[in-house]
Design an enzyme around this catalytic site. Structure first.
Site, PDB file in Angstrom:
ATOM      1  N   CYS A 193     -25.042  -3.868  76.892  1.00 59.08           N
ATOM      2  CA  CYS A 193     -24.866  -3.276  75.565  1.00 59.08           C
ATOM      3  C   CYS A 193     -26.148  -3.534  74.771  1.00 59.08           C
ATOM      4  O   CYS A 193     -26.474  -4.688  74.460  1.00 59.08           O
ATOM      5  CB  CYS A 193     -23.667  -3.914  74.874  1.00 59.08           C
ATOM      6  SG  CYS A 193     -23.415  -3.275  73.221  1.00 59.08           S
ATOM      7  N   HIS A 213     -25.062   6.768  82.108  1.00 64.03           N
ATOM      8  CA  HIS A 213     -25.216   7.708  80.985  1.00 64.03           C
ATOM      9  C   HIS A 213     -25.423   9.125  81.510  1.00 64.03           C
ATOM     10  O   HIS A 213     -26.175   9.323  82.467  1.00 64.03           O
ATOM     11  CB  HIS A 213     -26.418   7.318  80.119  1.00 64.03           C
ATOM     12  CG  HIS A 213     -26.212   6.000  79.448  1.00 64.03           C
ATOM     13  ND1 HIS A 213     -25.612   5.882  78.227  1.00 64.03           N
ATOM     14  CD2 HIS A 213     -26.497   4.733  79.859  1.00 64.03           C
ATOM     15  CE1 HIS A 213     -25.532   4.596  77.904  1.00 64.03           C
ATOM     16  NE2 HIS A 213     -26.066   3.883  78.887  1.00 64.03           N
ATOM     17  N   GLU A 271     -19.008   6.959  73.739  1.00 67.87           N
ATOM     18  CA  GLU A 271     -19.106   5.786  74.614  1.00 67.87           C
ATOM     19  C   GLU A 271     -17.887   5.654  75.519  1.00 67.87           C
ATOM     20  O   GLU A 271     -16.741   5.711  75.033  1.00 67.87           O
ATOM     21  CB  GLU A 271     -19.245   4.512  73.785  1.00 67.87           C
ATOM     22  CG  GLU A 271     -20.636   4.306  73.253  1.00 67.87           C
ATOM     23  CD  GLU A 271     -20.856   2.855  72.825  1.00 67.87           C
ATOM     24  OE1 GLU A 271     -20.304   1.943  73.451  1.00 67.87           O
ATOM     25  OE2 GLU A 271     -21.587   2.673  71.849  1.00 67.87           O
ATOM     26  N   CYS A 273     -25.744   3.665  70.056  1.00 70.34           N
ATOM     27  CA  CYS A 273     -25.617   3.037  71.369  1.00 70.34           C
ATOM     28  C   CYS A 273     -27.036   2.759  71.872  1.00 70.34           C
ATOM     29  O   CYS A 273     -27.836   3.690  72.045  1.00 70.34           O
ATOM     30  CB  CYS A 273     -24.873   3.990  72.311  1.00 70.34           C
ATOM     31  SG  CYS A 273     -24.745   3.375  73.997  1.00 70.34           S
ATOM     32  N   GLY A 299     -27.590   3.902  75.369  1.00 70.66           N
ATOM     33  CA  GLY A 299     -27.559   5.374  75.308  1.00 70.66           C
ATOM     34  C   GLY A 299     -28.873   5.930  74.804  1.00 70.66           C
ATOM     35  O   GLY A 299     -29.435   6.878  75.373  1.00 70.66           O
TER      36      GLY A 299
END
Ligand SMILES: N[C@@H](CCC[C@H](N)C(=O)O)C(=O)O
Length: 368
Positions: A77, A164, A214, A223, A226
């Site tokens: 994360c 992703h 997400e 994100c 991301g």
């Protein structure tokens, strides 16, 4: 019911409940999927996109465990690791300006950058089987056609430790129905571990705007993994330079895909408040690494800082801990000292669970 101390933090509105499991080691023994679902709930809980657990590590300075709001454990994360680093620095838990944090995606390195935190996110993963995405084609997977209902998307697939699918839109991302197509792409059968989905507009060769759906949390305000994947996708497609800014609903992140193949992400981390939550704990099923032997040995223990000896019975023991019964109630997290005659073992333990059993108390202890 147990009490859990937590710190609410966010990175550009991607919000987290950070729990210090070095101070509260008993938390690791809880059903963490249930814990995340309960605490992240926006009406019945504290409310967050993810929980972050700060844990000790044997191979890095610290370990970060991450759970999505739906209870799924995740590899990495980006916004979360900036918040974790700020928490560590603000509380003086490390003096290092560059930290090494163990995650399921490997060791990630956040670094002080003025008011911001810059993170070496490692190298992007482009091989389809490692992302993972079930597309039989040599890497990179760029603009692969994917039809979802009446819409034809082109997906670019990248892992930043977590998967992703990046989609460059011709229409305005601000008006795009992210919550309609996001979940359909997240759970599409070509993604065996599901995927995060990013919808992107190119503003210029150095600026993008994006919204993110997400995996396991829904649409969030930002994100970090991301944005890193979006930067790599845009650069792979020749749409931007290697050093860009990306605008998300919560603000901007800077992404630099360096010539050394590492992606660097820079952005803010904010502490919002601290609190204590009362949680009806469910404990993990027996996942002990060391088998326990049943026994019945009378022992005495004393609480940390007190000299009074309290009698109890050790009812099972292993290399890593033991179970006891006593007339005395112990609290989760309490540290006790003891001695068992003729048995080699450490002399201190932390109480990881405690409950009333008819007219006695039972407790589980982990040796420390
Ligand atoms: N918000 C995060 C990513 C959290 C995990 C993600 N939902 C997944 O399931 O992979 C970030 O800032 O990177």
């Amino acid at each position: 019911m147990i009490e859990i101390s937590f710190t609410k933090m966010h990175g550009l509105g991607n919000d987290f409940i950070l729990i210090n499991c070095i101070e509260q080691p008993e938390i690791i023994n809880l059903e963490l999927e249930d814990l995340s679902k309960t605490l992240c709930h926006r009406r019945f809980g504290i409310g967050a996109d993810q929980i972050l657990l700060l844990c000790p590590s044997e191979i890095a300075d610290f370990k970060m465990k991450i759970y999505n709001a739906d209870g799924s454990e995740v590899e990495m994360c980006g916004n979360g690791i900036r918040c974790l680093a700020k928490y560590i620095w603000d509380r003086g838990l490390s003096k290092k300006d560059i930290l090494e944090i163990e995650t399921l995606a490997g060791i990630i390195k956040p670094e002080r950058a003025g008011d911001m935190v810059k993170v070496d996110m490692g190298e992007p993963i482009l091989e389809p089987e490692k992302i993972p995405v079930a597309i039989e084609s040599p890497p990179p997977i760029i603009d692969y056609p994917l039809q979802i209902e009446e819409k034809n998307f082109k997906i670019t697939c990248i892992s930043m430790g977590n998967p992703h699918a990046v989609i460059f839109l011709n229409e305005e991302v601000s008006d795009f129905p992210v919550s309609t197509y996001g979940p359909l792409i997240e759970r599409h059968p070509i993604f065996p571990n599901k995927t995060n989905v990013e919808f992107v507009n190119v503003q210029s060769r150095t600026r993008l705007s994006m919204r993110v759906w997400e995996r396991g949390s829904g649409e969030t305000m930002a994100c970090g993994t991301g944005a890193s994947a979006v930067g790599v996708a845009a650069m792979l497609k020749g749409l931007t330079e290697r050093n860009i800014s990306i605008n998300l609903l919560g603000g901007d992140l800077l992404i630099h895909w360096h010539a050394n193949n590492h992606v660097y992400m820079t952005g803010p981390a904010v502490e919002v408040f601290q609190g204590i939550v009362h949680y009806s704990a469910a404990y993990r099923k027996d996942r002990r690494r060391h088998p326990r032997r049943s026994c019945s040995i009378a022992i005495e223990f004393s609480e940390k800082g007190k000299s009074r000896s309290i009698p109890c019975t050790c009812i099972d023991i292993s290399e890593s801990g033991m179970g006891i019964t006593s007339d005395y109630e112990l609290e989760i997290g309490q540290i006790i000292s003891f001695k068992i005659k003729d048995v080699q073992h450490p002399k201190s333990a932390v109480v990881i669970w405690s409950k009333k059993d008819q007219c006695q108390y039972r407790a589980g202890l982990m040796f420390i």
